[in-house]
Design a protein around this motif. Structure first.
Motif, short mmCIF file in Angstrom:
data_model
loop_
_atom_site.label_atom_id
_atom_site.label_comp_id
_atom_site.label_asym_id
_atom_site.label_seq_id
_atom_site.Cartn_x
_atom_site.Cartn_y
_atom_site.Cartn_z
N TYR A 170 0.69 -1.19 0.11
CA TYR A 170 0.13 0.07 -0.06
C TYR A 170 0.88 1.14 -0.13
O TYR A 170 0.76 2.04 0.89
N SER B 16 2.13 4.63 -1.83
CA SER B 16 1.54 5.48 -2.98
C SER B 16 2.41 6.61 -3.31
O SER B 16 3.24 7.03 -2.28
N ASP C 240 -0.91 1.44 -4.49
CA ASP C 240 -0.51 -0.04 -4.49
C ASP C 240 0.76 -0.39 -5.10
O ASP C 240 1.01 -1.40 -5.85
N TYR D 45 0.63 2.85 4.22
CA TYR D 45 -0.15 1.99 5.09
C TYR D 45 1.01 1.72 6.23
O TYR D 45 1.83 1.00 5.93
#
Lengths: 121, 111
Positions: free
Chosen positions: B34, B36, B52, B93
């Motif tokens: 995750y 970006s 992703d 994340y």
């Protein structure tokens, strides 16, 4: 067309409170996580908080935990950020952003123009 | 201090390729796909360029690509153009108490 319009920023004294709002349009609001991300003047991006599509799941950065509360009203397509005990270091441009997912925050594919919060005496 | 480490600046000439690194830990970049990348021009809101790790949103030029190895993610911009001059931020994340973290940002200068 996705549109995010923030409001509620302004000048507030240290220790004061402020509530930011973000009205969304152009997509099914309740289907997506919504986030607040801030940028202090001349500085980088800082993730602040997010809320799941249903509003049940809320997430906070350690720097604002216990002082800020995120919420949403899916009937009004509106995201909120209630800020208490504001500090000088909270001074920033606050962006409202739409996440690509429904449950957990990860990445934001649409951003508003931001609303400026200035904490100063 | 940002949770993810990026170089403060990179530069390149038109037509060249550049890379921007984003180093984290096994709790963020290394542990999840995750990652970006965002592009921000002065006075403008950030724009999602990669999500992703490797995926481009609709409308983003295929000159932008992403990859990851271990705890380091990389943004590559090929065929550099003047309009690519901007600040670039990575995010990931995380499994820590703050679920999303950004890098400190990299200023790209097109010479």
């Amino acid at each position: 067309e996705v549109q995010l319009l923030e409001s509620g920023g302004g000048l507030v004294q240290p220790g004061g409170s402020l509530r930011l709002s973000c009205v969304a349009s152009g997509f099914t609001f309740s289907n997506y996580v919504m986030s607040w991300i801030r940028q202090a003047p001349g500085k980088g991006l800082e993730w602040v908080s997010a809320v799941s599509g249903s509003g049940v799941g809320t997430f906070y950065a350690d720097s604002v935990k216990g002082r800020f509360t995120i919420s949403r009203d899916n009937s009004k397509n509106t995201l909120y950020l209630q800020m208490h005990s504001l500090r000088a270091e909270d001074t920033a441009l606050y962006y409202c952003a739409k996440d690509r997912g429904t449950i957990l925050p990860a990445d934001c594919d649409f951003w508003g123009r931001g609303t400026l919060v200035t904490v100063s005496s | 201090q940002s949770a993810l480490t990026q170089p403060a600046s990179v530069s390149g000439s038109p037509g060249q390729s550049i890379t921007i690194s984003c180093t984290g830990t096994s709790s963020d970049v290394g542990g999840y796909n995750y990652v970006s990348w965002y592009q921000q021009h002065p006075g403008k809101a950030p724009k999602l360029m990669i999500y992703d790790v490797t995926n481009r949103p609709s409308g983003v030029s295929n000159r932008f690509s992403g990859s990851k190895s271990g705890n380091t993610a990389t943004l590559t911009i090929s065929g550099l153009q003047a309009e690519d001059e901007a600040d670039y931020y990575c995010s990931s994340y995380t499994s820590t108490s703050t679920p999303v973290v950004f890098g400190g940002g990299t200023k790209l200068t097109v010479l």
